[in-house]
Scaffold this active site. Structure first.
Site, PDB file in Angstrom:
ATOM      1  N   PRO A   1      -3.714  -0.383  19.121  1.00 38.94           N
ATOM      2  CA  PRO A   1      -3.238  -1.070  17.616  1.00 38.94           C
ATOM      3  C   PRO A   1      -3.573  -0.056  16.511  1.00 38.94           C
ATOM      4  O   PRO A   1      -3.532  -0.439  15.087  1.00 38.94           O
ATOM      5  CB  PRO A   1      -4.297  -2.014  17.801  1.00 38.94           C
ATOM      6  CG  PRO A   1      -5.406  -1.464  18.639  1.00 38.94           C
ATOM      7  CD  PRO A   1      -5.060  -0.914  19.676  1.00 38.94           C
TER       8      PRO A   1
ATOM      9  N   TYR B   1      -8.775   4.851   7.570  1.00 36.73           N
ATOM     10  CA  TYR B   1      -9.485   4.906   9.007  1.00 36.73           C
ATOM     11  C   TYR B   1     -10.805   6.609   8.972  1.00 36.73           C
ATOM     12  O   TYR B   1     -10.742   6.954   8.352  1.00 36.73           O
ATOM     13  CB  TYR B   1      -8.005   5.795   9.854  1.00 36.73           C
ATOM     14  CG  TYR B   1      -6.815   5.054   9.296  1.00 36.73           C
ATOM     15  CD1 TYR B   1      -7.129   4.838  11.441  1.00 36.73           C
ATOM     16  CD2 TYR B   1      -6.451   4.362   8.693  1.00 36.73           C
ATOM     17  CE1 TYR B   1      -6.195   3.724  11.892  1.00 36.73           C
ATOM     18  CE2 TYR B   1      -4.859   3.598   8.973  1.00 36.73           C
ATOM     19  CZ  TYR B   1      -4.937   3.228  10.682  1.00 36.73           C
ATOM     20  OH  TYR B   1      -3.744   2.174  10.675  1.00 36.73           O
TER      21      TYR B   1
ATOM     22  N   HIS C   1       1.410  -1.716  -0.043  1.00 33.43           N
ATOM     23  CA  HIS C   1      -0.327  -0.007   0.320  1.00 33.43           C
ATOM     24  C   HIS C   1       1.143   1.058  -0.535  1.00 33.43           C
ATOM     25  O   HIS C   1       1.779   1.841   0.710  1.00 33.43           O
ATOM     26  CB  HIS C   1      -1.483  -0.411   1.087  1.00 33.43           C
ATOM     27  CG  HIS C   1      -1.716  -1.273   1.320  1.00 33.43           C
ATOM     28  ND1 HIS C   1      -3.148  -0.713   2.195  1.00 33.43           N
ATOM     29  CD2 HIS C   1      -2.480  -1.655   0.526  1.00 33.43           C
ATOM     30  CE1 HIS C   1      -3.902  -1.547   2.127  1.00 33.43           C
ATOM     31  NE2 HIS C   1      -3.382  -3.021   0.828  1.00 33.43           N
TER      32      HIS C   1
ATOM     33  N   LYS D   1       1.627  -0.599  15.098  1.00 36.56           N
ATOM     34  CA  LYS D   1       3.280  -1.080  15.293  1.00 36.56           C
ATOM     35  C   LYS D   1       3.774  -2.269  16.085  1.00 36.56           C
ATOM     36  O   LYS D   1       4.661  -2.184  16.130  1.00 36.56           O
ATOM     37  CB  LYS D   1       3.138   0.435  16.288  1.00 36.56           C
ATOM     38  CG  LYS D   1       3.330   1.372  15.562  1.00 36.56           C
ATOM     39  CD  LYS D   1       4.390   1.374  14.600  1.00 36.56           C
ATOM     40  CE  LYS D   1       4.140   2.998  14.006  1.00 36.56           C
ATOM     41  NZ  LYS D   1       4.376   3.020  12.152  1.00 36.56           N
TER      42      LYS D   1
ATOM     43  N   TYR E   1       4.466   5.813  10.117  1.00 32.62           N
ATOM     44  CA  TYR E   1       2.853   5.049   9.831  1.00 32.62           C
ATOM     45  C   TYR E   1       4.197   4.044   9.224  1.00 32.62           C
ATOM     46  O   TYR E   1       3.829   2.414   9.710  1.00 32.62           O
ATOM     47  CB  TYR E   1       2.487   5.452   8.589  1.00 32.62           C
ATOM     48  CG  TYR E   1       0.968   4.609   9.113  1.00 32.62           C
ATOM     49  CD1 TYR E   1      -0.190   5.059   9.763  1.00 32.62           C
ATOM     50  CD2 TYR E   1       1.201   3.464   8.104  1.00 32.62           C
ATOM     51  CE1 TYR E   1      -0.964   3.676   9.648  1.00 32.62           C
ATOM     52  CE2 TYR E   1      -0.037   2.481   8.331  1.00 32.62           C
ATOM     53  CZ  TYR E   1      -1.073   2.671   9.232  1.00 32.62           C
ATOM     54  OH  TYR E   1      -2.236   2.238   8.928  1.00 32.62           O
TER      55      TYR E   1
END
Length: 385
Positions: A289, A197, A72, A293, A381
Site C-alpha cells: 500500500p 511519509y 491534495h 495503487k 503517485y
C-alpha cells in the site's frame, strides 16, 4: 436467471463495472458473500488518483466525492529531521490526488446501482463458476443458477474466481516483504495538511486522514503482529517518535476506534483472463500500500474491461476482450514497480547494514533535490494517463 455479465464481488471494481455497463445498456447481476452493511463499513484505501476521480465523476457517482473529498496537491517526505514536499501542482500541473475512503466510494456506487434498479445480491454463499470456455454460468445459494455471456471476477485475493481457473493456466508472480503495517483510525483532526511519509531508524510511519475529524495512521511492524499487543498508549508513543522529527511539528492524539494489521506483499497473475472469465482488481493483483495503487488499479482494470465488453456486445468482436490482460498488465507492472520503489525507499529492513542505510538516505536526497526525480515520483503517485 440470465444476464449478460455475471459479476462476483460488490467491492469498488464489481460495483463500478456494473454501473458503467448499465450506462452502456449491458445487463449484469452482482453476487456478494457479505452483507451490505459489512461492505459499506469495510475500511480500505483512501487515496484516489486523478484518473479515478475523473472516472467516478464522468460515471455520475462523484457528487459526494467532489463535495466531501480532500484534494491534495502534494505529499511530504520526512527523514533525517527534515521535511521535503513533493509538489504535484508544480511538478505535474492539473493533476492531484483526493483523499476519500474506499468505503465511501462503495456507498456511492451501491446507492447509484439501487436507484437505477441494479441487481445486487448480498449474503450469497456457495458461489461456483462453470463452463468458463463455452457457455459460462454461476451457481450459488440453494441451487440457484445464473447464465451469462461473461463472468467478471472482482472478488478479491481470497475470492473464488481465480481458483476456478484450471491448474497450469495462470502464472503467479509474488513477493512477500519482511514487515507489515499496523493501521489505526482515530477521532482526531489531522496534524498535517497533506500525507506525511516518514522514514526513521525505528521504521516507517505514515500520517494520513479520512476527513477533517478522522485521521489515519500506519506503523511498520513485524509480520504476524497482533493488534492486541499494541494498546493506544504504545501506538501514540511510537507514532510521536517516528513523526515528531522536525521542528514545530506536534502530533495530536485522540480516541483510536479501529486497529488492523496489513501484510505487505506484491502479487500478479498472468494472464488476467481464462475463457470468458475476466479478473479485475485484487483478484488479479496486489500491491504493497505504500504507493496507494490498489483501488486505483481496480478502477483502471474496470475501464479497460468496460470498453472491451461494450465492443463485444455491440459488434460481436472479441478483439478487445482477447487483449484485456495485455492492456491491463502494462499498468499493473508499472504500479508494482512504483509500489516496490516507495516501499524500499522508506522502510527499514532487518538485513540493512550501515552501507544499505546510507544508500537509502542518498536515494532520498536525490528524490528531494532533483526536480526530475521528484517529477517521476509525482507523476506515478497521481496516476499515469
Amino acid at each position: 436467471m440470465r444476464t449478460q455479465v455475471g459479476i462476483i464481488g460488490a467491492g469498488p471494481a464489481g460495483l463500478l463495472l456494473s454501473h458503467l455497463l448499465h450506462q452502456r445498456g449491458i445487463s449484469s447481476v452482482v453476487l456478494e458473500k457479505h452483507s451490505r452493511e459489512h461492505v459499506e463499513r469495510r475500511v480500505r484505501a483512501g487515496v484516489l488518483e486523478q484518473g479515478t476521480v475523473d472516472t467516478l465523476v464522468r460515471a455520475g457517482v462523484g457528487d459526494r466525492l467532489l463535495r466531501e473529498g480532500l484534494p491534495h496537491q502534494g505529499i511530504e517526505l520526512r527523514y533525517g529531521a527534515e521535511s521535503h514536499r513533493i509538489a504535484f501542482d508544480k511538478l505535474v500541473p492539473g493533476r492531484s490526488i483526493t483523499v476519500y475512503g474506499q468505503q465511501e466510494v462503495v456507498k456511492d456506487l451501491i446507492a447509484a446501482r439501487i436507484e437505477a434498479g441494479g441487481d445486487i445480491r448480498f449474503e450469497v454463499d456457495d458461489v461456483a463458476l462453470h463452463s468458463l470456455r463455452e457457455r459460462p454460468y454461476l451457481t450459488f445459494g440453494d441451487g440457484e443458477r445464473l447464465d451469462c455471456d461473461v463472468i467478471a471476477g472482482c472478488d478479491g485475493f481470497h475470492g473464488v474466481s481465480r481458483p476456478s481457473v484450471p491448474d497450469g493456466v495462470l502464472t503467479v508472480y509474488e513477493r512477500a516483504y519482511p514487515f507489515a503495517w499496523l493501521g489505526v483510525l482515530a477521532r482526531v483532526a489531522p496534524s498535517a495538511d497533506e500525507l506525511v511519509y516518514a522514514r526513521s531508524e525505528r521504521g516507517f510511519a505514515l500520517h494520513s486522514m479520512r476527513s477533517p475529524e478522522i485521521s489515519r495512521f500506519y506503523l511498520q511492524v513485524p509480520p504476524g503482529t497482533d493488534p492486541g499487543d499494541w494498546p493506544d498508549e504504545r501506538i501514540w508513543a511510537e507514532l510521536k517518535t517516528r513523526l515528531e522529527t522536525v521542528p514545530g511539528f506536534t502530533l495530536a492524539t485522540g480516541e483510536i476506534f479501529e486497529k488492523s494489521v496489513t501484510p505487505m506483499r506484491g502479487f500478479v497473475t498472468e494472464p488476467m483472463q481464462y475463457g470468458r472469465l475476466y479478473l479485475a482488481g485484487d483478484a488479479a493483483h496486489i500491491v504493497p500500500p505504500t504507493g496507494a495503487k490498489g483501488l486505483n488499479l481496480a478502477v483502471a482494470d474496470v475501464r479497460v474491461l468496460t470498453e472491451a465488453l461494450d465492443s463485444f456486445f455491440a459488434t460481436g468482436s472479441a478483439d478487445l476482450l482477447d487483449g484485456y490482460s495485455r492492456a491491463c498488465l502494462k499498468r499493473v507492472w508499472r504500479a508494482q514497480h512504483f509500489s516496490w520503489w516507495m516501499t524500499t525507499l522508506l522502510h527499514t529492513f532487518d538485513t540493512d547494514d550501515d552501507y544499505g542505510r546510507r544508500l537509502q538516505v542518498s536515494h532520498l536526497d536525490h528524490v528531494t533535490s532533483s526536480e526530475a526525480a521528484a517529477t517521476t515520483l509525482a507523476e506515478n503517485y497521481v496516476g499515469l494517463p
